[in-house]
Design a protein around this motif. Structure first.
Motif: not given
Length: 118
Positions: A45-53
């Motif tokens: 999830i998250g924005l392309p530059t700040r993704q996380r699981l």
């Protein structure tokens, strides 16, 4: 019950909540170490530059064409304890994931982790 081989085919497909709202992309399957049955998935999830699981339980999950629908609301899932896209969930953080969803955490008899990535 969803079979491991089946759910592995859905990696990168959408994960949606019960209302059909997209949560993110399925990244990996985790099994319960005592039963070897699929128990949770990680969702990117998250924005392309700040993704996380984030972890999402598979209880009540349904597989459809191009998606996996989970039985948890998008807002609840997004508030789950998260890890980085290249990180591993520390064993000490597993109980917090289960608690977030109101699920009982049961490590192995010798303190083994409850979840293992497959």
């Amino acid at each position: 019950m969803i079979q491991i081989a089946d759910i592995r085919e859905w990696r990168t497909h959408d994960v949606v909540d019960a209302g059909g709202r997209r949560i993110g992309s399925l990244e990996a399957v985790y099994v319960n170490t005592s039963t070897d049955e699929p128990a949770m998935v990680t969702v990117q999830i998250g924005l392309p530059t700040r993704q996380r699981l984030v972890f999402v339980p598979l209880d009540g999950a349904v597989v459809g064409p191009g998606y996996v629908r989970v039985d948890y609301d998008k807002s609840l899932v997004k508030k789950c304890p998260a890890i980085g896209t290249d990180d591993v969930l520390p064993a000490s953080d597993e109980p917090a994931v289960f608690a977030h969803y109101g699920l009982a955490y049961r490590p192995g008899a010798n303190g083994e982790r409850q979840l293992a990535r497959r």
